[in-house]
Design a protein around this motif. Structure first.
Motif, PDB file in Angstrom:
ATOM      1  N   TYR A 155       6.409  -0.155   8.529  1.00  0.00           N
ATOM      2  CA  TYR A 155       6.286  -1.466   8.232  1.00  0.00           C
ATOM      3  C   TYR A 155       5.311  -1.399   6.602  1.00  0.00           C
ATOM      4  O   TYR A 155       5.692  -2.327   6.307  1.00  0.00           O
ATOM      5  CB  TYR A 155       4.688  -2.090   9.127  1.00  0.00           C
ATOM      6  CG  TYR A 155       4.124  -3.047   8.731  1.00  0.00           C
ATOM      7  CD1 TYR A 155       4.056  -4.495   8.874  1.00  0.00           C
ATOM      8  CD2 TYR A 155       2.500  -3.122   7.681  1.00  0.00           C
ATOM      9  CE1 TYR A 155       3.774  -6.439   8.577  1.00  0.00           C
ATOM     10  CE2 TYR A 155       2.170  -4.281   7.673  1.00  0.00           C
ATOM     11  CZ  TYR A 155       2.210  -6.212   8.391  1.00  0.00           C
ATOM     12  OH  TYR A 155       1.573  -6.422   7.812  1.00  0.00           O
ATOM     13  N   TYR A 156       5.277  -0.307   6.765  1.00  0.00           N
ATOM     14  CA  TYR A 156       4.112   0.023   5.219  1.00  0.00           C
ATOM     15  C   TYR A 156       5.289  -0.386   4.422  1.00  0.00           C
ATOM     16  O   TYR A 156       4.934  -0.864   2.594  1.00  0.00           O
ATOM     17  CB  TYR A 156       3.485   1.307   5.315  1.00  0.00           C
ATOM     18  CG  TYR A 156       3.094   1.611   3.957  1.00  0.00           C
ATOM     19  CD1 TYR A 156       1.723   0.750   3.736  1.00  0.00           C
ATOM     20  CD2 TYR A 156       3.077   2.057   2.899  1.00  0.00           C
ATOM     21  CE1 TYR A 156       0.782   1.215   2.895  1.00  0.00           C
ATOM     22  CE2 TYR A 156       2.198   2.152   2.322  1.00  0.00           C
ATOM     23  CZ  TYR A 156       1.260   2.090   1.715  1.00  0.00           C
ATOM     24  OH  TYR A 156       0.708   2.469   0.657  1.00  0.00           O
ATOM     25  N   LYS A 157       6.441   0.226   4.510  1.00  0.00           N
ATOM     26  CA  LYS A 157       7.228   0.871   3.261  1.00  0.00           C
ATOM     27  C   LYS A 157       8.045  -0.446   3.150  1.00  0.00           C
ATOM     28  O   LYS A 157       8.456  -1.264   1.845  1.00  0.00           O
ATOM     29  CB  LYS A 157       7.977   1.694   3.371  1.00  0.00           C
ATOM     30  CG  LYS A 157       8.259   3.363   3.411  1.00  0.00           C
ATOM     31  CD  LYS A 157       9.387   3.697   4.073  1.00  0.00           C
ATOM     32  CE  LYS A 157       8.809   5.628   4.086  1.00  0.00           C
ATOM     33  NZ  LYS A 157      10.150   6.436   4.808  1.00  0.00           N
ATOM     34  N   THR A 201       3.655   8.533   3.314  1.00  0.00           N
ATOM     35  CA  THR A 201       3.184   7.146   3.305  1.00  0.00           C
ATOM     36  C   THR A 201       2.483   6.105   2.288  1.00  0.00           C
ATOM     37  O   THR A 201       2.500   5.724   1.492  1.00  0.00           O
ATOM     38  CB  THR A 201       4.359   7.098   3.969  1.00  0.00           C
ATOM     39  OG1 THR A 201       5.540   7.157   4.895  1.00  0.00           O
ATOM     40  CG2 THR A 201       4.397   5.064   3.746  1.00  0.00           C
ATOM     41  N   LEU A 202       1.455   6.984   3.050  1.00  0.00           N
ATOM     42  CA  LEU A 202      -0.035   6.575   2.902  1.00  0.00           C
ATOM     43  C   LEU A 202      -1.089   6.985   1.188  1.00  0.00           C
ATOM     44  O   LEU A 202      -1.116   6.698   0.998  1.00  0.00           O
ATOM     45  CB  LEU A 202      -1.032   6.569   3.805  1.00  0.00           C
ATOM     46  CG  LEU A 202      -0.325   5.307   5.111  1.00  0.00           C
ATOM     47  CD1 LEU A 202      -1.117   5.536   6.486  1.00  0.00           C
ATOM     48  CD2 LEU A 202      -0.071   4.429   4.609  1.00  0.00           C
ATOM     49  N   ASN A 216       5.341  -3.075   0.921  1.00  0.00           N
ATOM     50  CA  ASN A 216       4.912  -2.130  -0.185  1.00  0.00           C
ATOM     51  C   ASN A 216       6.173  -1.347  -1.051  1.00  0.00           C
ATOM     52  O   ASN A 216       5.982  -0.359  -1.867  1.00  0.00           O
ATOM     53  CB  ASN A 216       4.045  -1.017   0.542  1.00  0.00           C
ATOM     54  CG  ASN A 216       3.041  -1.580   0.809  1.00  0.00           C
ATOM     55  OD1 ASN A 216       1.981  -2.361  -0.077  1.00  0.00           O
ATOM     56  ND2 ASN A 216       2.970  -1.202   1.742  1.00  0.00           N
TER      57      ASN A 216
END
Length: 341
Positions: free
Chosen positions: A335-337, A246-247, A340
């Motif tokens: 949260y990141y998905k 993901t990162l 972003n």
């Protein structure tokens, strides 16, 4: 004037290896403190961009032996060149990479010259030593610093009585830094016949097969690292891989996790693994023993996720999340998905 020598390794692509440039960067700082020069020992055949590669990092003299038989590396000819050149020029410090080549060559050179060698240093400094037996203080000694007794202490080792002072340093421990893009030095071509006997070339390499490295986390900018605690639930490292993907990063591991069979050895970070300098390191269930910290404490940002508020990794972390990684990591991924897209 006793200079500092760095033995330079050659990559399969015929360039100077990164570990050698890292050592030269450190040698330059030590040499400036001692007011001496940095000299490189290079043994190879048609090395690409030799002067362009070395001078900007602070090399003052390149001692270059060129012969098609010097690459790939063979012990005896490289040993003969290194020992004879060191005997001729009498450097005060010699540095080698703690690679398969350096670990083969450096001990042989040290044994032949009857001088000390400290392996796998994590830091090198200049200092003084108080010789109480002879009631004198010896200045400008090389402090060879490394973990000892299983990583329980950090030992500072000095060689006050023999020269050169020799050390090996693992790849990634020292920072590769350009000293001066316009720095120029001197190229001294070595006559191979004056240093090597024909009998040194006693091995003929008939064929070579280079296996591509499956995993290389050394250059990763983001690393999600798991400890043995990720074994408390099924597929713990699969969860870390999801976060890393993901990162846009890679998965790393502690020695305990590797020894426990949770992940392959190529991903092990620490004193007995690889040294990394990512922009972001996320430790999940990583206690942070000194052996592991030696391989990642130069990360730009460190996040520790651990149920133990007193975990040693928390002491060096920029951000600490006290909680179970199995609860925290899915929330990070979500949260990141979400933010972003």
């Amino acid at each position: 004037m006793n200079n500092i020598f760095v033995y330079c390794e050659i990559t399969e692509e015929n360039y100077i290896a990164d570990v050698s440039l890292e050592l030269i960067s450190k040698a330059r700082k030590l040499a400036d403190e001692l007011k001496v020069q940095v000299e490189a020992i290079v043994c190879g055949s048609d090395v690409k961009d030799l002067e362009k590669s070395l001078y900007p990092y602070g090399v003052d003299v390149i001692n270059y032996a060129e012969d098609k038989r010097l690459f790939p590396y063979q012990t005896l000819p490289h040993f003969s060149i290194a020992t004879k050149l060191i005997q001729e020029k009498q450097p005060q410090i010699c540095l080698f990479g703690a690679t398969s080549v350096g670990r083969d060559l450096a001990p042989r050179v040290a044994s032949y010259l009857r001088c000390g060698l400290t392996a796998d240093c994590t830091s090198l400094e200049i200092g003084q030593y108080e010789d109480k037996k002879n009631n004198q203080v010896i200045d400008n000694l090389l402090y060879q610093i490394r973990p000892a007794f299983g990583g329980n202490i950090i030992a500072t080792i000095v060689n006050p009585n023999t020269r050169p002072q020799m050390a090996t340093v693992r790849e990634g421990v020292m920072k590769k830094e350009v000293y001066n893009e316009n720095h120029k030095g001197e190229l001294q071509k070595l006559e191979v016949a004056n240093y090597v006997k024909d009998s040194d070339f006693c091995i003929e390499i008939l064929s070579r097969e280079i296996e591509a490295q499956k995993v290389n986390i050394k250059g990763a900018q983001i690393i999600v690292c798991g400890g043995y605690g990720m074994n408390s639930k099924p597929n713990g490292f699969e969860l870390l891989k999801q976060l890393a993907d993901t990162l846009g990063g890679e998965v790393g591991a502690t020695r305990a996790a590797v020894d426990g069979g949770l992940i392959e050895h190529e991903r092990q970070i620490g004193q007995t693994g690889v040294t990394v300098r990512p922009k972001l390191y996320i430790g999940c269930g990583v206690s942070g023993a000194v052996q592991h910290r030696a391989g990642m404490d130069q990360s730009s940002k460190i996040i520790s996720i651990n149920t133990d508020a007193n975990a040693p990794l928390n002491a060096i972390a920029d951000y600490t999340i006290i909680g179970d990684a199995f609860d925290v990591v899915p929330k990070l991924i979500e949260y990141y998905k979400k933010n972003n897209k």
